[in-house]
Write an enzyme that holds these catalytic residues in place. Structure first.
Site, PDB file in Angstrom:
ATOM      1  N   LEU A  12       0.595  -1.366   0.277  1.00  0.00           N
ATOM      2  CA  LEU A  12      -0.349  -0.352  -0.368  1.00  0.00           C
ATOM      3  C   LEU A  12       0.750   1.199  -0.080  1.00  0.00           C
ATOM      4  O   LEU A  12       0.306   2.056  -0.040  1.00  0.00           O
ATOM      5  CB  LEU A  12      -0.908   0.052   1.606  1.00  0.00           C
ATOM      6  CG  LEU A  12      -1.876  -1.386   1.148  1.00  0.00           C
ATOM      7  CD1 LEU A  12      -2.916  -1.165   2.392  1.00  0.00           C
ATOM      8  CD2 LEU A  12      -2.704  -1.222  -0.211  1.00  0.00           C
ATOM      9  N   CYS A  13       1.927   1.629  -0.069  1.00  0.00           N
ATOM     10  CA  CYS A  13       2.889   2.095  -0.288  1.00  0.00           C
ATOM     11  C   CYS A  13       3.082   2.769  -1.388  1.00  0.00           C
ATOM     12  O   CYS A  13       2.758   2.380  -2.498  1.00  0.00           O
ATOM     13  CB  CYS A  13       4.359   1.768  -0.410  1.00  0.00           C
ATOM     14  SG  CYS A  13       5.443   2.875   1.088  1.00  0.00           S
ATOM     15  N   HIS A  14       2.620   4.489  -1.163  1.00  0.00           N
ATOM     16  CA  HIS A  14       2.657   5.542  -3.052  1.00  0.00           C
ATOM     17  C   HIS A  14       3.744   5.170  -3.460  1.00  0.00           C
ATOM     18  O   HIS A  14       5.451   4.939  -2.704  1.00  0.00           O
ATOM     19  CB  HIS A  14       2.374   6.692  -2.440  1.00  0.00           C
ATOM     20  CG  HIS A  14       1.465   6.550  -2.067  1.00  0.00           C
ATOM     21  ND1 HIS A  14       0.583   6.212  -0.309  1.00  0.00           N
ATOM     22  CD2 HIS A  14       0.094   7.256  -2.466  1.00  0.00           C
ATOM     23  CE1 HIS A  14      -0.789   6.792  -0.399  1.00  0.00           C
ATOM     24  NE2 HIS A  14      -0.762   6.809  -1.595  1.00  0.00           N
ATOM     25  N   MET A  74       9.707   4.610   4.620  1.00  0.00           N
ATOM     26  CA  MET A  74       9.924   3.295   4.196  1.00  0.00           C
ATOM     27  C   MET A  74      10.604   2.797   3.164  1.00  0.00           C
ATOM     28  O   MET A  74      10.735   1.818   3.752  1.00  0.00           O
ATOM     29  CB  MET A  74       8.053   2.883   3.781  1.00  0.00           C
ATOM     30  CG  MET A  74       7.078   2.663   4.802  1.00  0.00           C
ATOM     31  SD  MET A  74       6.900   1.966   5.884  1.00  0.00           S
ATOM     32  CE  MET A  74       7.795   0.521   5.467  1.00  0.00           C
ATOM     33  N   GLU A  75      11.321   3.882   2.724  1.00  0.00           N
ATOM     34  CA  GLU A  75      12.142   3.707   1.617  1.00  0.00           C
ATOM     35  C   GLU A  75      13.395   3.521   2.166  1.00  0.00           C
ATOM     36  O   GLU A  75      14.355   2.793   2.141  1.00  0.00           O
ATOM     37  CB  GLU A  75      11.803   4.587   1.144  1.00  0.00           C
ATOM     38  CG  GLU A  75      10.855   4.726  -0.383  1.00  0.00           C
ATOM     39  CD  GLU A  75       9.833   4.745  -0.142  1.00  0.00           C
ATOM     40  OE1 GLU A  75       8.554   4.761  -1.198  1.00  0.00           O
ATOM     41  OE2 GLU A  75       9.601   5.695   1.009  1.00  0.00           O
ATOM     42  N   ASP A 111      23.944 -12.616   2.377  1.00  0.00           N
ATOM     43  CA  ASP A 111      23.497 -12.923   1.576  1.00  0.00           C
ATOM     44  C   ASP A 111      25.526 -13.233   0.945  1.00  0.00           C
ATOM     45  O   ASP A 111      25.782 -14.122   0.061  1.00  0.00           O
ATOM     46  CB  ASP A 111      23.241 -12.977   0.338  1.00  0.00           C
ATOM     47  CG  ASP A 111      23.603 -13.624  -0.764  1.00  0.00           C
ATOM     48  OD1 ASP A 111      22.925 -14.369  -1.579  1.00  0.00           O
ATOM     49  OD2 ASP A 111      23.479 -12.747  -1.528  1.00  0.00           O
TER      50      ASP A 111
END
Length: 162
Positions: free
Chosen positions: A89-91, A125-126, A140
């Protein structure tokens, strides 16, 4: 009895509205069209604990997969640019800058990511996705020599708008 009217108004719990839920409790993307554009910046941090042997190899740039910090930095930047694909739901945002930096400590690597844009929603969020992806890339790149690694403590350290 008539069917209840449908509304796009957010659902509420104890008087507080959930911006990402409609009145039926279904997920929805928040409409930010009416919000003003503002310059926004967020900084996130995280940590990956590494064994002493892995830290020694990392400092000597002697890990089997090469320059792990550069790969992790690029992974973080690339992931930040695709945050709306990670978080449903992130723009999607036009990012003006993403920076990912590392501090090698006695116990592992501290990861700090900053994201900046001018827009209607924040960029925390980014920044969080950048830290997460960088930590996963480090994991990794080091997993062949260290099965004891732990990714921990990912959080928003700063969020500003002006």
């Amino acid at each position: 009895m008539p069917a209840p009217k449908k509304s796009n108004a957010p659902a509420k719990a104890k008087g507080k509205a959930f911006s990402h839920l409609d009145t039926q409790g279904r997920a929805r993307m928040v409409n930010v069209a009416a919000k003003p554009d503002q310059r926004r910046r967020a900084v996130a941090e995280g940590f990956i604990a590494l064994s002493p042997a892995t830290l020694k190899l990392l400092k000597a740039q002697a890990l089997p997969k090469g320059d792990v910090l550069t790969v992790a930095q690029i992974a973080g930047i690339q992931a930040a640019k695709r945050t709306s694909e990670w978080i449903p739901l992130c723009h999607p945002l036009p990012l003006h800058e993403v920076a990912v930096e590392f501090e090698v400590t006695a116990k592992g690597v501290r990861i700090v990511a900053a994201a900046e844009t001018t827009g209607k929603t924040g960029v925390e969020m980014e920044a969080l996705v950048a830290v997460s992806a960088a930590a996963l890339a480090l994991y990794d790149m080091c997993k062949a020599v260290d099965q004891t690694m732990v990714i921990e403590g990912i959080f928003v350290a700063e969020k500003t708008k002006w």
